[in-house]
Design a protein around this motif. Structure first.
Motif, mmCIF file in Angstrom:
data_model
loop_
_atom_site.group_PDB
_atom_site.id
_atom_site.type_symbol
_atom_site.label_atom_id
_atom_site.label_comp_id
_atom_site.label_asym_id
_atom_site.label_seq_id
_atom_site.Cartn_x
_atom_site.Cartn_y
_atom_site.Cartn_z
ATOM 1 N N VAL A 24 0.872 -1.182 0.000
ATOM 2 C CA VAL A 24 0.000 0.000 0.000
ATOM 3 C C VAL A 24 0.906 1.228 0.000
ATOM 4 O O VAL A 24 1.736 1.387 0.906
ATOM 5 C CB VAL A 24 -0.922 0.005 1.241
ATOM 6 C CG1 VAL A 24 -1.764 1.275 1.283
ATOM 7 C CG2 VAL A 24 -1.824 -1.231 1.247
ATOM 8 N N VAL A 52 1.295 5.167 0.133
ATOM 9 C CA VAL A 52 0.711 6.467 0.466
ATOM 10 C C VAL A 52 1.825 7.516 0.532
ATOM 11 O O VAL A 52 1.777 8.555 -0.127
ATOM 12 C CB VAL A 52 -0.028 6.393 1.829
ATOM 13 C CG1 VAL A 52 -0.552 7.758 2.238
ATOM 14 C CG2 VAL A 52 -1.163 5.367 1.777
ATOM 15 N N THR A 53 2.862 7.227 1.330
ATOM 16 C CA THR A 53 3.893 8.223 1.673
ATOM 17 C C THR A 53 4.740 8.603 0.453
ATOM 18 O O THR A 53 5.024 7.771 -0.404
ATOM 19 C CB THR A 53 4.799 7.644 2.778
ATOM 20 O OG1 THR A 53 3.964 7.149 3.825
ATOM 21 C CG2 THR A 53 5.736 8.691 3.337
ATOM 22 N N GLY A 104 4.293 13.020 4.404
ATOM 23 C CA GLY A 104 4.282 11.907 5.341
ATOM 24 C C GLY A 104 3.023 11.896 6.181
ATOM 25 O O GLY A 104 2.035 11.239 5.853
ATOM 26 N N SER A 105 3.038 12.690 7.261
ATOM 27 C CA SER A 105 1.930 12.657 8.214
ATOM 28 C C SER A 105 0.621 13.197 7.636
ATOM 29 O O SER A 105 -0.442 12.974 8.205
ATOM 30 C CB SER A 105 2.289 13.449 9.477
ATOM 31 O OG SER A 105 3.404 12.870 10.109
ATOM 32 N N TRP A 109 9.242 4.715 1.464
ATOM 33 C CA TRP A 109 9.001 3.957 2.704
ATOM 34 C C TRP A 109 7.907 2.909 2.531
ATOM 35 O O TRP A 109 7.130 2.654 3.458
ATOM 36 C CB TRP A 109 8.615 4.896 3.875
ATOM 37 C CG TRP A 109 9.727 5.750 4.320
ATOM 38 C CD1 TRP A 109 9.848 7.093 4.159
ATOM 39 C CD2 TRP A 109 10.913 5.313 5.012
ATOM 40 N NE1 TRP A 109 11.037 7.517 4.686
ATOM 41 C CE2 TRP A 109 11.697 6.446 5.219
ATOM 42 C CE3 TRP A 109 11.375 4.077 5.466
ATOM 43 C CZ2 TRP A 109 12.932 6.400 5.858
ATOM 44 C CZ3 TRP A 109 12.587 4.015 6.098
ATOM 45 C CH2 TRP A 109 13.357 5.171 6.296
ATOM 46 N N SER A 113 6.460 -0.532 2.518
ATOM 47 C CA SER A 113 6.715 -1.891 2.989
ATOM 48 C C SER A 113 6.345 -2.872 1.889
ATOM 49 O O SER A 113 5.272 -2.727 1.283
ATOM 50 C CB SER A 113 5.867 -2.189 4.229
ATOM 51 O OG SER A 113 6.097 -1.210 5.202
ATOM 52 N N THR A 133 2.934 8.610 13.228
ATOM 53 C CA THR A 133 3.955 8.669 14.292
ATOM 54 C C THR A 133 3.265 8.702 15.668
ATOM 55 O O THR A 133 2.049 8.926 15.765
ATOM 56 C CB THR A 133 4.801 9.948 14.146
ATOM 57 O OG1 THR A 133 3.908 11.077 14.281
ATOM 58 C CG2 THR A 133 5.501 10.014 12.794
ATOM 59 N N GLN A 183 3.370 11.024 17.730
ATOM 60 C CA GLN A 183 2.749 12.344 17.924
ATOM 61 C C GLN A 183 1.360 12.364 17.268
ATOM 62 O O GLN A 183 0.397 12.875 17.839
ATOM 63 C CB GLN A 183 3.641 13.446 17.315
ATOM 64 C CG GLN A 183 4.938 13.702 18.057
ATOM 65 C CD GLN A 183 5.940 12.560 17.972
ATOM 66 O OE1 GLN A 183 6.074 11.904 16.939
ATOM 67 N NE2 GLN A 183 6.639 12.294 19.061
ATOM 68 N N LEU A 190 -2.367 12.991 18.930
ATOM 69 C CA LEU A 190 -3.284 14.035 18.433
ATOM 70 C C LEU A 190 -4.665 13.444 18.113
ATOM 71 O O LEU A 190 -5.684 14.098 18.323
ATOM 72 C CB LEU A 190 -2.701 14.715 17.183
ATOM 73 C CG LEU A 190 -1.444 15.574 17.423
ATOM 74 C CD1 LEU A 190 -0.922 16.136 16.105
ATOM 75 C CD2 LEU A 190 -1.751 16.720 18.390
#
Ligand SMILES: Cc1cc2nc3c(=O)[nH]c(=O)nc-3n(C[C@H](O)[C@H](O)[C@H](O)COP(=O)(O)OP(=O)(O)OC[C@H]3O[C@@H](n4cnc5c(N)ncnc54)[C@H](O)[C@@H]3O)c2cc1C
Length: 385
Positions: free
Chosen positions: A125, A127-128, A133-134, A158, A160, A366, A368, A372
């Motif tokens: 998959v 996305v990044t 990224g986030s 990144w 996988s 992440t 963080q 959130l």
């Protein structure tokens, strides 16, 4: 509340443990620091499938096992403990298949699911991107409809399973007008719509390919649009719920391996004329490890239970992902401390487990971002869009 495993789940845990130790561990020991080759990944996945790996959650009519989410968790926790790299390849393949099954048309399901559930295809998959990224709503890779095909241009990073993948679910911008936002998903089958890849060197999880993917005028048949145009972001965020629980399980498997090794070590290693496990400060560190591991398991299996019920549970899965991945870093770090100098030696598995655990506070949001989400869902006030 019932914390007991059913008799079936207990039998599954014992039998898969025995199988993994005997059939998979020797390969895991050989591939701790080198990438699992693609042909070997297919062979190993085919060996895992009879236990319910990859196929577990699917209905029996399409080759699945109708397996409950707790049993799926048991399977993957054990595999992540023994061979994290292979566990990653198997999980992402299952996740790709689930995404296609949940959002695909009948024709797409008939075309791709049998190949993924047989181990003939490895999924990923994407996305990044290098600059994104986030905040996946900003993806730049473009998929523009031209006649019968989407023309895809852009770069992902990144990813996988990227280099060993046969099929990739890619998040792209599908709008023609740059002023409008429309993020959609395309199913890109490598044998039909080629994409190139390059593996990234990284701190840990070195048997599991993490890759850059390059789409250079890649033509994807228009029937490979997954879901509706403009629905890609919403459905991607929804699938993160499940993925986060599995990243938590990943951390638990790694942390469990370091706890098991530490328990054995503190009984054998002697200093001051007694096993180091008899020193109070070693017991203090070991107790921390055990408590954090147990808390991580409770949060994660609660998340799996809620996913199994079909309940909306992004708060609980973010809690599990945050806590389990951060706990695994602390647990594997304490394992190094307890092993003294040997904990830092490449001749022991302990330093690798620490590096592997350190990888997991980043993917699928992440730490963080998880916090959130937990605070946003509780307060009803978003710190990010
Ligand atoms: C092992 C591994 C496997 C991965 N597998 C995949 C995969 O299969 N598919 C895929 O698409 N991606 C994958 N990723 C990418 C992963 O999802 C991203 O790395 C992650 O979402 C973070 O993006 P970033 O690295 O660009 O960091 P950034 O988004 O640039 O974040 C940098 C820092 O800023 C912080 N930050 C960002 N926004 C905020 C905010 N609003 N408030 C507070 N802090 C913030 C972050 O927490 C972080 O500390 C993988 C990554 C790893 C490490």
């Amino acid at each position: 509340m019932n914390f007991d495993l059913t008799e079936e789940q207990q039998i599954l845990k014992q039998s898969v443990k025995r199988f993994l130790e005997k059939e998979i561990k020797p390969c895991a020991d050989e591939y701790t620091e080198k990438l699992i080759p693609k042909d070997m990944a297919h062979d190993l996945i085919k060996k895992l499938i009879p236990f319910g790996y990859v196929v577990g959650p699917f209905p029996e009519e399409i080759g699945g096992m109708n397996m409950d989410t707790i049993s799926q968790g048991i399977l993957f926790e054990e595999l992540f403990r023994v061979f994290p790299g292979l566990g990653g390849i198997a999980f992402i393949t299952m996740d790709t298949a689930l995404t296609l099954y949940e959002y695909g048309t009948k024709e797409q399901i008939d075309r791709f699911i049998p190949k993924l559930l047989s181990g003939d295809y490895i999924g990923c998959v994407a996305v990044t991107e290098p600059d994104i990224g986030s905040n996946p709503s900003e993806v730049k890779t473009r998929g523009i409809l031209e006649g019968e095909n989407y023309r895809v241009n852009g770069q992902k990073i990144w990813i996988s399973n990227g280099s060993v993948s046969d099929v990739c679910v890619v998040l792209v911008r599908t709008e023609k007008d740059p002023g409008k936002k429309s993020v959609s998903r395309l199913i890109v089958e490598r044998s039909v719509s080629d994409y190139s890849s390059r593996d990234l060197g990284k701190l840990g999880l070195n048997s599991w390919p993490t890759s850059e993917l390059f789409f250079d005028d890649t033509l994807v048949p228009k029937e490979n649009l997954l879901g509706d145009v403009g629905e890609g972001l919403k459905s991607t965020l929804r699938t993160f719920e499940r993925a986060r629980c599995f990243v938590a399980l990943y951390s638990i498997g790694i942390a469990q391996a370091s706890v098991d090794a530490t328990i054995q070590y503190v009984k054998e290693r002697e200093q001051w004329g007694k096993p180091i496990g008899q020193h109070q400060m070693i017991q203090d560190m070991l107790a921390d490890m055990l408590i954090e591991l147990d808390a991580a398991k409770l949060l994660t299996y609660r998340g799996l239970y809620l996913i199994g019920k079909g309940a909306r549970c992004d708060t609980q899965t973010s809690m599990a992902k945050y806590y389990a991945t951060e706990a695994a870093v602390k647990i594997t770090s304490n394992a190094i401390q307890i092993h003294g100098g040997y904990g830092l030696s490449k001749e022991f598995p302990i330093e690798r487990l620490f590096r592997d655990a350190r990888m997991l506070t980043i993917p699928d949001g992440t730490s963080q971002i998880q916090k959130l989400i937990v605070a946003r869902n509780t307060l009803g006030l978003a710190a990010f869009k």
